[in-house]
Structures are given as C-alpha cells and as structure tokens.
Design an enzyme around this catalytic site. Structure first.
Site, mmCIF file in Angstrom:
data_model
loop_
_atom_site.group_PDB
_atom_site.id
_atom_site.type_symbol
_atom_site.label_atom_id
_atom_site.label_comp_id
_atom_site.label_asym_id
_atom_site.label_seq_id
_atom_site.Cartn_x
_atom_site.Cartn_y
_atom_site.Cartn_z
ATOM 1 N N ARG A 181 54.072 -11.560 158.770
ATOM 2 C CA ARG A 181 52.791 -12.283 158.905
ATOM 3 C C ARG A 181 52.690 -13.408 157.870
ATOM 4 O O ARG A 181 52.845 -14.579 158.190
ATOM 5 C CB ARG A 181 51.626 -11.296 158.782
ATOM 6 C CG ARG A 181 50.268 -11.847 159.175
ATOM 7 C CD ARG A 181 49.572 -12.681 158.139
ATOM 8 N NE ARG A 181 49.325 -11.975 156.887
ATOM 9 C CZ ARG A 181 48.838 -12.574 155.799
ATOM 10 N NH1 ARG A 181 48.557 -13.870 155.809
ATOM 11 N NH2 ARG A 181 48.654 -11.891 154.676
ATOM 12 N N ASP A 182 52.479 -13.054 156.611
ATOM 13 C CA ASP A 182 52.294 -14.081 155.579
ATOM 14 C C ASP A 182 53.544 -14.955 155.473
ATOM 15 O O ASP A 182 53.463 -16.177 155.253
ATOM 16 C CB ASP A 182 52.016 -13.384 154.229
ATOM 17 C CG ASP A 182 51.191 -14.233 153.268
ATOM 18 O OD1 ASP A 182 51.092 -15.447 153.492
ATOM 19 O OD2 ASP A 182 50.658 -13.676 152.297
ATOM 20 N N HIS A 205 48.874 -8.494 145.600
ATOM 21 C CA HIS A 205 49.419 -9.432 146.603
ATOM 22 C C HIS A 205 49.602 -10.779 145.901
ATOM 23 O O HIS A 205 48.669 -11.579 145.808
ATOM 24 C CB HIS A 205 48.442 -9.538 147.773
ATOM 25 C CG HIS A 205 48.856 -10.482 148.852
ATOM 26 N ND1 HIS A 205 49.334 -10.071 150.086
ATOM 27 C CD2 HIS A 205 48.879 -11.838 148.910
ATOM 28 C CE1 HIS A 205 49.610 -11.117 150.835
ATOM 29 N NE2 HIS A 205 49.342 -12.216 150.146
ATOM 30 N N HIS A 207 51.586 -14.405 145.170
ATOM 31 C CA HIS A 207 52.523 -15.474 145.573
ATOM 32 C C HIS A 207 53.302 -15.914 144.326
ATOM 33 O O HIS A 207 52.936 -15.589 143.187
ATOM 34 C CB HIS A 207 51.744 -16.601 146.257
ATOM 35 C CG HIS A 207 51.326 -16.201 147.653
ATOM 36 N ND1 HIS A 207 51.993 -16.622 148.789
ATOM 37 C CD2 HIS A 207 50.353 -15.367 148.088
ATOM 38 C CE1 HIS A 207 51.426 -16.072 149.855
ATOM 39 N NE2 HIS A 207 50.423 -15.311 149.467
ATOM 40 N N CYS A 252 50.108 -19.602 152.612
ATOM 41 C CA CYS A 252 48.935 -19.713 153.475
ATOM 42 C C CYS A 252 48.763 -21.168 153.878
ATOM 43 O O CYS A 252 48.801 -22.051 153.015
ATOM 44 C CB CYS A 252 47.707 -19.204 152.729
ATOM 45 S SG CYS A 252 46.185 -19.448 153.631
ATOM 46 N N ASN A 312 55.305 -15.502 149.156
ATOM 47 C CA ASN A 312 54.989 -14.272 148.406
ATOM 48 C C ASN A 312 56.152 -13.958 147.488
ATOM 49 O O ASN A 312 57.282 -14.381 147.703
ATOM 50 C CB ASN A 312 54.837 -13.099 149.388
ATOM 51 C CG ASN A 312 53.650 -13.261 150.285
ATOM 52 O OD1 ASN A 312 53.718 -13.935 151.293
ATOM 53 N ND2 ASN A 312 52.557 -12.650 149.913
HETATM 54 P P1 HMG Z 1 36.244 -21.775 163.850
HETATM 55 O O1 HMG Z 1 36.903 -23.008 164.320
HETATM 56 O O2 HMG Z 1 35.173 -21.877 162.771
HETATM 57 O O3 HMG Z 1 35.598 -20.877 164.986
HETATM 58 O O4 HMG Z 1 37.352 -20.761 163.313
HETATM 59 P P2 HMG Z 1 35.638 -20.859 166.539
HETATM 60 O O5 HMG Z 1 35.030 -19.528 166.880
HETATM 61 O O6 HMG Z 1 34.998 -22.123 167.033
HETATM 62 O O7 HMG Z 1 37.168 -20.864 166.991
HETATM 63 C C1 HMG Z 1 37.984 -22.004 167.092
HETATM 64 C C2 HMG Z 1 38.906 -21.868 168.271
HETATM 65 O O8 HMG Z 1 39.775 -20.737 168.063
HETATM 66 C C3 HMG Z 1 38.195 -21.584 169.584
HETATM 67 O O9 HMG Z 1 38.974 -22.166 170.629
HETATM 68 C C4 HMG Z 1 38.256 -20.081 169.697
HETATM 69 O O10 HMG Z 1 38.190 -19.638 171.035
HETATM 70 C C5 HMG Z 1 39.605 -19.781 169.099
HETATM 71 P P3 HMG Z 1 38.374 -23.382 171.526
HETATM 72 O O11 HMG Z 1 37.101 -22.855 172.079
HETATM 73 O O12 HMG Z 1 38.159 -24.513 170.559
HETATM 74 O O13 HMG Z 1 39.434 -23.622 172.572
HETATM 75 N N1 HMG Z 1 39.639 -18.439 168.499
HETATM 76 C C6 HMG Z 1 40.536 -17.493 168.821
HETATM 77 N N2 HMG Z 1 41.521 -17.474 169.700
HETATM 78 C C7 HMG Z 1 42.238 -16.330 169.772
HETATM 79 N N3 HMG Z 1 42.015 -15.261 169.006
HETATM 80 C C8 HMG Z 1 41.021 -15.241 168.113
HETATM 81 C C9 HMG Z 1 40.229 -16.405 167.999
HETATM 82 N N4 HMG Z 1 39.198 -16.730 167.221
HETATM 83 C C10 HMG Z 1 38.835 -17.991 167.541
HETATM 84 N N5 HMG Z 1 40.815 -14.163 167.368
HETATM 85 C C11 HMG Z 1 38.224 -18.647 162.609
HETATM 86 C C12 HMG Z 1 37.001 -19.537 162.677
HETATM 87 C C13 HMG Z 1 37.909 -17.466 161.714
HETATM 88 C C14 HMG Z 1 38.560 -18.140 163.998
HETATM 89 C C15 HMG Z 1 39.397 -19.494 162.049
HETATM 90 O O14 HMG Z 1 39.003 -20.110 160.846
HETATM 91 C C16 HMG Z 1 40.632 -18.684 161.837
HETATM 92 O O15 HMG Z 1 41.284 -18.251 162.762
HETATM 93 N N6 HMG Z 1 41.006 -18.499 160.585
HETATM 94 C C17 HMG Z 1 42.180 -17.724 160.241
HETATM 95 C C18 HMG Z 1 42.907 -18.400 159.131
HETATM 96 C C19 HMG Z 1 44.137 -17.610 158.779
HETATM 97 O O16 HMG Z 1 44.698 -16.866 159.552
HETATM 98 N N7 HMG Z 1 44.594 -17.834 157.535
HETATM 99 C C20 HMG Z 1 45.792 -17.209 157.030
HETATM 100 C C21 HMG Z 1 45.634 -15.762 156.721
HETATM 101 S S1 HMG Z 1 44.793 -15.453 155.183
HETATM 102 C C22 HMG Z 1 46.035 -15.542 153.990
HETATM 103 O O17 HMG Z 1 47.139 -15.944 154.271
HETATM 104 C C23 HMG Z 1 45.722 -15.045 152.605
HETATM 105 C C24 HMG Z 1 46.300 -13.654 152.327
HETATM 106 O O18 HMG Z 1 47.694 -13.636 152.504
HETATM 107 C C25 HMG Z 1 45.957 -13.223 150.888
HETATM 108 C C26 HMG Z 1 46.340 -14.268 149.851
HETATM 109 O O19 HMG Z 1 47.532 -14.632 149.756
HETATM 110 O O20 HMG Z 1 45.436 -14.714 149.164
HETATM 111 C C27 HMG Z 1 45.702 -12.608 153.284
HETATM 112 MG MG MG Z 2 49.182 -14.236 151.024
#
Ligand code: HMG
Ligand code: MG
Length: 296
Positions: free
Chosen positions: A13-14, A205, A207, A238, A247
C-alpha cells in the site's frame, strides 16, 4: 534485549501508492505472495480511496480477492470514507485502517477536511466496522512535522490518539510522514501519547527521507513499542507529502531487530527476494542498505 516485535509490512500500500508509473495487478499480487512466503503475518494490502487522488490503489478489490484477504486477519486495508468501508467489507477485510493527522493542513490536503471533521467522519465507520467483526487501526500522520505548516508539538498528537482509541480503534499507528525527525523527537511523542494510550496499542510508522528511520524505530522499541510498520525495499511515500521518500525498509528493520536479539518470525532472505521482485517486475529498485549490502 529479548522478546519479539511484530512487523507490519506496508509495501503493497504505502510502498506503491505514489508510484509514478502503472503497476500490473499481477505484480502487486506476486509481491504479497512473496512477502507471505517470507513469513510476514501482518500486511497492508491496499486502500479503497478515491482513484482520482490515488490511482495506483484502484485495483485493491481484485488484489484482496486474489490473495485471499477474506481468510487473513493480518491483511489490512486503508479507507477514507463510507464508500471505502462498503467496498472493503464487500471484499471481506478483517482489519481496516482509518487515517487522520496531527496537523490540520496535512489532513486538508490528504483527506479534504480538518482533523476534527475527519474524526467525526470516522466514528460511525469504526462503529459499523466493529459491529461487523472488523478490527480497526487508526493512523496519525505528521506526528513531528507537517509539509505545509512546519513542526508539530507532541501535545498535538495526544488528543487525536485519545479520540481514535475512544471511538474504538484497537491500534494507533504514529506516522512520521516526512522522515525528518531524530530519536529525541520521536521519544517525546511516544512518551506524550503513552501517558494516555497503552503502549501495547501503539505502532511506529516512520518514513526514512533523512536516513533516520532505523534509529527512530530502535528508539520506539527501546521505549516499549512492539509493532513496527516498514516497507520492503524501502519503497514508497505519500502523494500528499512532497519531498518525503519511502518507509523505513523492512529488511533494514529485520536486520536490526534480529541483530539485537529480538524475534520477528520473518526470513531476511525471503524479504530480499520480495525486494528484488519489485525491481524485476515493477521497475522499482530497492533502496535499502541491507539490500545493497547483500544483493547489490
Ligand atoms: P474529495 O474530492 O474531497 O471527495 O475526496 P469526493 O467525495 O468529492 O470524491 C472525489 C471523487 O472520488 C468522486 O468522484 C468520488 O466518487 C470518488 P467523481 O464524482 O468526481 O467522479 N471517490 C471514491 N471512489 C472510489 N472509492 C472511494 C471513493 N471516495 C471518493 N472510496 C477523499 C475526499 C477522502 C475521498 C479523498 O481525499 C481521498 O481519497 N483521499 C485519500 C488520500 C490517500 O489515500 N492518501 C494516502 C494514504 S495516507 C498515507 O499515506 C499516510 C500514512 O502512510 C501514514 C503516514 O505515513 O503518515 C497512512
Ligand atoms: Mg506512510
């Protein structure tokens, strides 16, 4: 030191979510199979988030079905909203992760809302997941530094950790998203959070942008943290954390822990095979020190 540490492999994933080029679904599946063969028992296999924001994870359902996540309580999948929860339950996940931050600016960029709004959004999702027998981890990103608003105080992490625990997260993973902190800052966060949350419920966790990952993990373990996230080959980052790299590498952590007399149940050579597979099939060269020393 003796005892054991559980490694949570976050490479699938990450490690892959920010990859610039497309990755074949078969290659993601092959990576997970190799990691399992190396003895990995807990693994983040993907995420159900917006494919517009994170296109590399769009095939997570297919991956979960192929690797049998339905039967693997150690397989975990990240979700950000109710739609993600529906998808993940449909594919039979036994463990999910929700994710917020200790910095509002990062939460806004990553999940499009403030920390407070994210906690409000997650509370009913966590309740539904737990009622369906699904275990939940809560991530807190930017525990020491935010790419948009600078240094983060340990006191800012504590209320987020408490809220996640109170809503029913069984584990809190502390994300040093940028890979900038040194061990004294990591210690300050862990000590602050562990005054309110049992240390057994914390995961590290980290990086590795500045090469501090191994030192920071050791500091966490020294303080009593027994769950460590890492990515095979040191892959990842990310998409919403500019300038941050992958990571800390799983093989560097396994080398560290085994050398210090701590068991992980993971075969180092098997991990190196999985890292080599990323290079061969995905064109992502492993960056870890141990890989370079043993296979470079
Ligand atoms: P948004 O644009 O504010 O909200 O995103 P939305 O509801 O308008 O959604 C945008 C579009 O995505 C829409 O499509 C939705 O249908 C679609 P459109 O209508 O424009 O065609 N959509 C989805 N499609 C499929 N499955 C879904 C889904 N949700 C929305 N579940 C939202 C808000 C939260 C969805 C967005 O900001 C998002 O997906 N964010 C995720 C970001 C992410 O994955 N970041 C990386 C992981 S975190 C990380 O790496 C840190 C970590 O490792 C810890 C660390 O290192 O610190 C965990
Ligand atoms: Mg991370």
């Amino acid at each position: 030191m003796t005892g054991s540490v559980t490694l949570v492999e976050v490479g699938p994933r990450d490690g892959l979510q920010a990859c610039k080029h497309p990755i074949a679904t078969a290659a993601r599946i092959g990576l997970i199979e190799r990691l399992r063969k190396a003895g990995v028992k807990r693994m983040e296999v993907g995420s159900f988030v917006s494919p517009k924001h994170v296109p590399r994870m769009a095939d997570t359902g297919e991956v979960m079905d192929a690797v049998g996540s339905r039967a693997e309580p150690g397989d975990m999948v990240l979700i950000a909203n109710a739609r993600g929860l529906e998808q993940v339950i449909a594919h039979g996940a036994r463990t999910i992760a929700v994710f917020t931050a200790a910095s509002d600016a990062f939460a806004q960029k990553n999940i499009g809302c403030t920390i407070a709004a994210s906690l409000e959004r997650f509370a009913p999702l966590v309740e539904t997941a737990r009622a369906a027998g699904v275990a939940v981890r809560g991530y807190i990103s930017t525990i020491t530094d935010c790419p948009y608003s600078g240094e983060v105080a340990p006191e800012a992490v504590v209320p987020v950790a408490r809220s996640l625990m109170e809503m029913g997260c069984g584990e809190i993973s502390l994300g040093e998203t940028l890979g900038r902190a040194t061990p004294c800052r990591i210690a300050a966060v862990i000590e602050a959070v562990a005054a309110h949350v049992p240390i057994e419920a914390l995961a590290a966790h980290f990086h590795d942008t500045y090469g501090m990952g191994v030192a920071n993990v050791w500091e966490a373990v020294r303080l009593g943290v027994r769950t460590v996230d890492a990515a095979v080959g040191g892959l990842g980052g990310c998409p919403f954390a500019p300038g941050a790299t992958g990571n800390v590498a799983s093989e560097d952590i396994v080398y560290l822990l085994h050398g210090q007399g701590i068991e992980t149940g993971i075969d180092l050579d098997g991990l190196l095979d999985a890292a080599a597979y990323c290079g061969d099939t995905m064109g992502i060269a492993p960056v870890s020190r141990v890989f370079k020393a043993r296979r470079g």
